[in-house]
Enzyme design. Structure first.
Site, PDB file in Angstrom:
ATOM      1  N   ASP A  18      29.800 -17.389  17.092  1.00  0.00           N
ATOM      2  CA  ASP A  18      29.748 -18.661  16.403  1.00  0.00           C
ATOM      3  C   ASP A  18      29.169 -19.485  17.779  1.00  0.00           C
ATOM      4  OD1 ASP A  18      30.615 -21.069  15.773  1.00  0.00           O
ATOM      5  OD2 ASP A  18      32.675 -21.104  16.282  1.00  0.00           O
ATOM      6  N   GLU A 186      28.731 -20.814   8.612  1.00  0.00           N
ATOM      7  CA  GLU A 186      30.054 -20.951   9.111  1.00  0.00           C
ATOM      8  C   GLU A 186      31.254 -21.085   8.260  1.00  0.00           C
ATOM      9  OE1 GLU A 186      29.338 -24.453  11.700  1.00  0.00           O
ATOM     10  OE2 GLU A 186      27.812 -23.246  12.664  1.00  0.00           O
ATOM     11  N   ASP A 209      35.131 -27.686   7.348  1.00  0.00           N
ATOM     12  CA  ASP A 209      34.867 -27.394   8.684  1.00  0.00           C
ATOM     13  C   ASP A 209      34.110 -28.402   9.155  1.00  0.00           C
ATOM     14  OD1 ASP A 209      33.415 -26.322  10.812  1.00  0.00           O
ATOM     15  OD2 ASP A 209      32.582 -24.853   9.951  1.00  0.00           O
TER      16      ASP A 209
END
Ligand code: AMP
Length: 640
Positions: A18, A186, A209
């Site tokens: 990430d 993501e 998110d």
């Protein structure tokens, strides 16, 4: 699943990274479970910060992560953070210009106008280069844990990252010595982690998110191990950094009012205030009131001020509210109602802010699920995707989507979409087009992204020319245009002449194809994406009408050019007077056609249709007379 079979199993260990704006994390799958790998300092996430040593003119000593963060105050101009906000962007972009005044380091334009960075010693670096240091650091963490070098990774990006930003992320991987097998959105990665980890029952999941630099919302259908993204939306320039900047400016203003001193140009002071601002923001997620304390910010002057949670909420409400529209659009695009969402997952550090949680709860009418760790879910999902690719995890399929419609310009400036927004990727679509003018030997393929009917309102993201088309009447050549979006969201467009030529033609059996990979400076910025979507919704009715007018004008133009041809063909036999009338009618009609096409002046479609009918009537009558004359002439010559 057909889609799954496209991906080759690598049988290599693939790590999941990430690459966050503020923090990054690395994970692997062991057995059937994904786990985060701790860094050298024992941290499960690593600050996405890279620093250079000012006393090292060769700029060889770099610090990454916590060590870089620790020294940021004393080396602010050489400490690079939140550079993901700049990745794949032009220096002149509005968002970059905004960041110029808010960062302690120097942002410069590169030779081709991209936003780059410069160290104090004058080393020029692209944001991809900075990202590569972070990726390298993540790779090292994995190498140590696994006691062997890893070379393959899945890296996550915000769902709304455009082509250039995805390519820049892949390039960063390469610089770090990693082959990025897949770039995953993501929120999709977070849903994967959530779905697999919780052995989630099937249903519709919304992933909200809000991280350090970006906001993403995705709606997924989870069913029997198939994770299908139904729609995605977001803002690549909205995140915790904006909240920090808000507080930073608030503190600077406060100090100015009290002391008459402007600290905004003092890079060291700005860096100290920025850190205090973030700390204050995080504290207010846990306590109702906190104090910002920065001693000796300027000579013997200090900053000392209290702030409450309510004050921060009020100050940042406009930022929080910016998440509402994308959520609504995403639900609409997924063809769902809010009540159809079974579960809302929160991802990204900013979703710890109580006001953000409250807004999400009000928006969805249900408490969001907080069972996944918002800081870790994305990396875990990336690792799961890596394990799917390596064949370690089976029976799981991920179907992601493209955020905007893609198509080409066709005659009259009309946008012909080939791939609609929110189509599942990877995807390949072909459509056959033809030439608009007799004898046309080349076609310019202009690739646009957007939702509007006319290309002028969308964004040109690439163009190329297919030449050497053999001379033939309009409408005869068969030009196949193929759009392909790969699983990373990277676009490839090709055009080929698919006309069936006879065996005696010099073009028989010869291939004539041109293709481009859409990349680089022409890509859409997030702001543009938002603008295009908003304008599209606002202007849908008007656009549709305009499209009809243009199509009407195009039909009229076809009749005009057929008439031109008839005038040339029958020139010798036509009465001069009739010819002048027809020429004048064509001229008048073309003025109206140009009005519609080029000057946005709309004429009543019935009026155009009447003009066309009248022209055809007059022209036909003239041609009939010509035919009679020709017959008479033939008879006469026969007799003679
Ligand atoms: P991420 O990109 O997901 O790592 O998110 C990082 C962002 O979340 C940064 O802007 C942090 O300041 C912010 N953040 C982390 N923890 C909290 C918290 N408890 N309250 C508010 N913001 C937070």
């Amino acid at each position: 699943m057909a889609l799954f079979s496209r991906f080759q199993s690598t049988h290599q260990r693939v790590i999941g990274i990430d690459l966050g704006t503020t923090n990054s994390a690395v994970a692997i799958v062991q057995g059937q479970d994904a786990k985060i790998l701790e860094n050298e300092e024992g941290g499960r996430t690593t600050p996405s910060i890279v620093a250079f040593d000012e006393r090292d003119p060769a700029n060889t000593k770099t610090l990454v992560g916590l060590p870089a963060k620790r020294q940021a105050v004393i080396n602010s101009q050489n400490t690079f953070f939140a550079t993901k906000r700049l990745i794949g962007r032009q220096f002149e972009d509005e968002e970059v210009q905004e960041d110029l005044t808010n960062t302690s380091y120097t942002i410069i334009p590169s030779e081709n106008g991209e936003a780059w960075l410069s160290t104090v010693n004058g080393l020029k670096l692209s944001p991809s280069h900075i990202s590569s240091y972070i990726l390298q650091n993540m790779k090292q963490v994995a190498d140590i844990h696994l006691s062997e070098p890893v070379n393959h990774a899945v890296v996550t990006v915000p769902a709304y990252f455009n082509d250039a930003q995805r390519q820049a992320t892949k390039a960063a991987g390469k610089l770090a010595g990693l082959e990025v097998l897949r770039v995953v959105n993501e929120p999709t990665a977070a849903a994967l982690a959530y779905g697999i980890d919780k052995r989630q029952k099937d249903g519709v999941v919304a992933v909200f998110d809000l991280g350090g630099g970006t906001f993403d919302i995705s709606i997924l259908d989870i069913e029997d191990g198939v994770f299908e993204v139904r729609a995605t939306n977001g803002n690549t320039h909205l995140g915790g950094e904006d909240f920090d900047m808000l507080l930073l400016n608030f503190i600077i203003d406060h100090f100015k009012t009290q002391n008459g001193i402007d600290l905004s140009t003092d890079k060291l002071a700005v860096q100290r205030i920025r850190e205090a601002a973030e700390k204050c923001k995080i504290e207010l997620s846990h306590v109702k009131e906190t104090e910002i304390n920065i001693p000796f910010i300027k000579d013997d002057k200090h900053i000392k001020l209290k702030l409450t949670e309510d004050e921060l909420d009020a100050m940042s409400l406009h930022l929080i509210n910016k998440t509402i529209d994308p959520v609504k659009r995403c639900i609409r695009d997924a063809d769902l109602k809010i009540k159809d969402v079974d579960e809302v997952i929160l991802v990204g550090g900013m979703t710890r802010m109580p006001k953000v949680r409250k807004t999400v709860e009000e928006l969805f009418g249900k408490k969001p699920n907080t069972s996944v760790n918002p800081d870790e879910a994305v990396a875990l999902g990336a690792a799961i995707q890596g394990a799917i690719l390596s064949g370690q995890i089976k029976n799981v399929v991920l179907l992601d989507v493209t955020p905007l419609s893609l198509g080409i310009e066709t005659y009259g400036g009309i946008f012909s979409p080939l791939i609609p927004r929110n189509a599942a990727i990877p995807i390949k679509k072909e459509q056959v087009f033809s030439t608009a003018v007799d004898g046309q030997t080349g076609v310019e393929i202009k690739v646009y992204q957007g939702e509007r009917t006319l290309v002028k309102d969308n964004k040109l993201i690439g163009h190329f020319k297919l030449s050497n088309i053999p001379v033939s009447p309009k409408g005869v050549p068969q030009i196949g245009v193929t759009f392909e979006i790969d699983a990373d969201g990277i676009i490839n467009v090709s055009a080929s002449d698919n006309t069936k030529y006879s065996e005696d033609s010099p073009h028989y059996g010869k291939s004539n194809t041109v293709s481009i990979t859409v990349a680089g400076e022409n890509e859409l910025t997030e702001q543009e994406v938002q603008r295009l979507l908003e304008e599209s919704a606002k202007n849908a009715k008007r656009d549709m009408e305009l499209k009809q007018h243009i199509e009407n004008a195009t039909r009229a133009e076809v009749i005009c050019s057929d008439t031109d041809n008839a005038l040339i063909q029958f020139d010798d036999f036509m009465e001069q007077e009739e010819k002048s009338v027809i020429v004048q009618m064509v001229k008048d009609l073309r003025v109206k056609i140009d009005d519609i096409r080029e000057r946005n002046i709309i004429h009543d479609p019935q009026e155009i249709r009447n003009d066309v009918n009248e022209l055809q009537k007059v022209c036909l009558a003239a041609i009939q007379k010509v035919a009679i004359k020709q017959q008479q002439l033939q008879k006469k010559t026969k007799k003679e």
